[in-house]
Enzyme design. Structure first.
Site, PDB file in Angstrom:
ATOM      1  N   LYS A  53       0.649  -1.410   0.109  1.00 57.77           N
ATOM      2  CA  LYS A  53       0.093  -0.046  -0.026  1.00 57.77           C
ATOM      3  C   LYS A  53       0.978   1.067  -0.020  1.00 57.77           C
ATOM      4  O   LYS A  53       0.660   2.296  -0.626  1.00 57.77           O
ATOM      5  CB  LYS A  53      -0.815   0.036   1.359  1.00 57.77           C
ATOM      6  CG  LYS A  53      -1.990  -1.121   1.064  1.00 57.77           C
ATOM      7  CD  LYS A  53      -2.699  -1.253   2.478  1.00 57.77           C
ATOM      8  CE  LYS A  53      -3.785  -2.517   2.193  1.00 57.77           C
ATOM      9  NZ  LYS A  53      -4.418  -2.932   3.370  1.00 57.77           N
ATOM     10  N   GLN A  97      -4.779  -1.695   9.563  1.00 58.79           N
ATOM     11  CA  GLN A  97      -4.853  -2.712   9.124  1.00 58.79           C
ATOM     12  C   GLN A  97      -5.364  -4.003   9.771  1.00 58.79           C
ATOM     13  O   GLN A  97      -5.128  -4.023  10.998  1.00 58.79           O
ATOM     14  CB  GLN A  97      -3.319  -3.145   8.973  1.00 58.79           C
ATOM     15  CG  GLN A  97      -3.035  -4.290   7.981  1.00 58.79           C
ATOM     16  CD  GLN A  97      -3.402  -4.394   6.549  1.00 58.79           C
ATOM     17  OE1 GLN A  97      -3.719  -3.204   5.907  1.00 58.79           O
ATOM     18  NE2 GLN A  97      -3.822  -5.322   5.920  1.00 58.79           N
ATOM     19  N   ASP A 120     -11.092   2.473   3.731  1.00 52.92           N
ATOM     20  CA  ASP A 120     -11.408   1.157   3.420  1.00 52.92           C
ATOM     21  C   ASP A 120     -12.775   1.117   3.090  1.00 52.92           C
ATOM     22  O   ASP A 120     -13.369   0.156   2.692  1.00 52.92           O
ATOM     23  CB  ASP A 120     -11.200   0.662   4.775  1.00 52.92           C
ATOM     24  CG  ASP A 120      -9.883  -0.289   4.904  1.00 52.92           C
ATOM     25  OD1 ASP A 120      -9.437  -0.961   3.873  1.00 52.92           O
ATOM     26  OD2 ASP A 120      -9.511  -0.375   5.884  1.00 52.92           O
TER      27      ASP A 120
HETATM   28  N1  GUN Z   1      -6.436  -6.935   5.764  1.00 50.69           N
HETATM   29  C1  GUN Z   1      -6.449  -7.239   4.691  1.00 50.69           C
HETATM   30  N2  GUN Z   1      -7.198  -6.601   3.797  1.00 50.69           N
HETATM   31  C2  GUN Z   1      -7.227  -5.395   4.192  1.00 50.69           C
HETATM   32  C3  GUN Z   1      -8.117  -4.359   3.738  1.00 50.69           C
HETATM   33  O1  GUN Z   1      -8.520  -4.099   2.767  1.00 50.69           O
HETATM   34  N3  GUN Z   1      -8.151  -3.325   4.711  1.00 50.69           N
HETATM   35  C4  GUN Z   1      -7.712  -3.335   5.904  1.00 50.69           C
HETATM   36  N4  GUN Z   1      -7.949  -2.454   6.806  1.00 50.69           N
HETATM   37  N5  GUN Z   1      -6.887  -4.515   6.480  1.00 50.69           N
HETATM   38  C5  GUN Z   1      -6.776  -5.453   5.409  1.00 50.69           C
END
Ligand code: GUN
Length: 291
Positions: A53, A97, A120
């Site tokens: 990311k 996350q 998100d």
């Molecule tokens: N963990 C795995 N995928 C995601 C996501 O898209 N967002 C978040 N916040 N955590 C994740």
């Protein structure tokens, strides 16, 4: 017939190039889009996801700040970190996350994020907008990425049958809502672990989305010839022929590509699109602030 492979990596890079132009325009107006990522604990997969990311932020010109917290962080401390980011005007997007460490309440943390910074798209206010048919806000990234891939490939789902396998609040449920919305107009079935006759249901579908989290669950004989198959699964499976001893596998049996009309690969399909949609939400959050 072999399926057309929907290349999420290439599409994601195209989207990011467009976003980079919007980021430049924002910077000219004095706004630097800024994503804050909170990473608590030492889950190795989460570290990889967060690194990916942050790299995407660099490609788009988005500022990213990572807040590392230990595995024994308390709920109170996590809530305080979110509160600080909510009141920091230089931050446009907040992502905590998942999974958060054992003993913490992930739903309460999601609800504590300012909905206008919820890149998100998991906050109840943003999911609620989706139920109301408002799809111009911050949409959950994986469902939004799947829709974008389908649209980019010019696949018309109007009046067609779609099966979404999986009913999670993050992928299955919001994706089912997006597929049924006006303008896409699919007739949607949500299948889950209690669904009977799943093979039969999938065989009747023009679109099958697998978001189950179990490798090679969707079988070749479940798919109608020419159907679109979207594989959301990212499963690590043992493969002793690899130096690492493992590889990534989707929820769909690879030989489905011999019968489907369109199919997404794993890796390189939905995964990169999820990240591009996160970048898109961050830019959108910054633009919404300016508006
Ligand atoms: N963990 C795995 N995928 C995601 C996501 O898209 N967002 C978040 N916040 N955590 C994740």
């Amino acid at each position: 017939m072999s399926a057309v492979i929907l290349d999420g990596k290439a599409l994601g890079l195209r989207i990011e190039a467009e976003l980079a132009e919007r980021v430049s325009a924002l910077k000219e107006s004095g706004v630097e889009p800024h994503l804050a990522v909170v990473l608590a604990g030492d889950d190795p997969a989460s570290h990889v996801y967060v690194r990916n990311k942050q790299r995407a932020c660099e490609r788009c010109g988005i500022k990213s700040t990572r807040i590392d917290l230990s595995n024994d962080v308390t709920q109170k401390e996590l809530m305080q970190v979110v509160a600080n980011l909510n009141s920091d005007d230089s931050v446009h997007g907040i992502l905590v996350q998942s999974p958060t460490p054992e003993g913490t309440d992930e739903l309460a943390i999601t609800e504590a994020i300012d909905p206008s910074k919820d890149v998100d798209g998991f906050h109840p206010a943003n999911l609620g907008k989706l139920v109301m048919g408002q799809t111009d806000g911050l949409l959950p990234c994986t469902p939004a990425g799947v829709i974008r891939m389908i649209q980019d490939a010019d696949i018309d789902l109007s009046g067609k049958k779609a099966v979404v396998m999986g009913r999670s609040r993050i992928v299955g449920m919001p994706l089912a809502l997006l597929l049924a919305q006006k303008g896409i107009d699919a007739t949607v079935t949500i299948a889950h672990s209690r669904t009977q006759d799943i093979a039969e249901i999938c065989r009747s579908a023009d679109l099958v989305v697998a978001a189950i989290g179990r490798p090679a669950t969707v079988r070749t004989d479940w798919i109608k010839p020419g159907a679109t198959v979207i594989d959301v699964g990212i499963n690590r499976v043992i493969d002793e022929s690899r130096a690492s001893g493992s590889r990534l596998a989707g929820d769909v049996e690879p030989s489905v590509k011999d019968i489907a009309g369109h199919m997404t690969p794993v890796p390189g399909g939905v995964g990169p699109m999820t990240i591009s949609m996160l970048m898109s939400n961050t830019v959108r959050a910054a633009e919404m602030r300016l508006a």
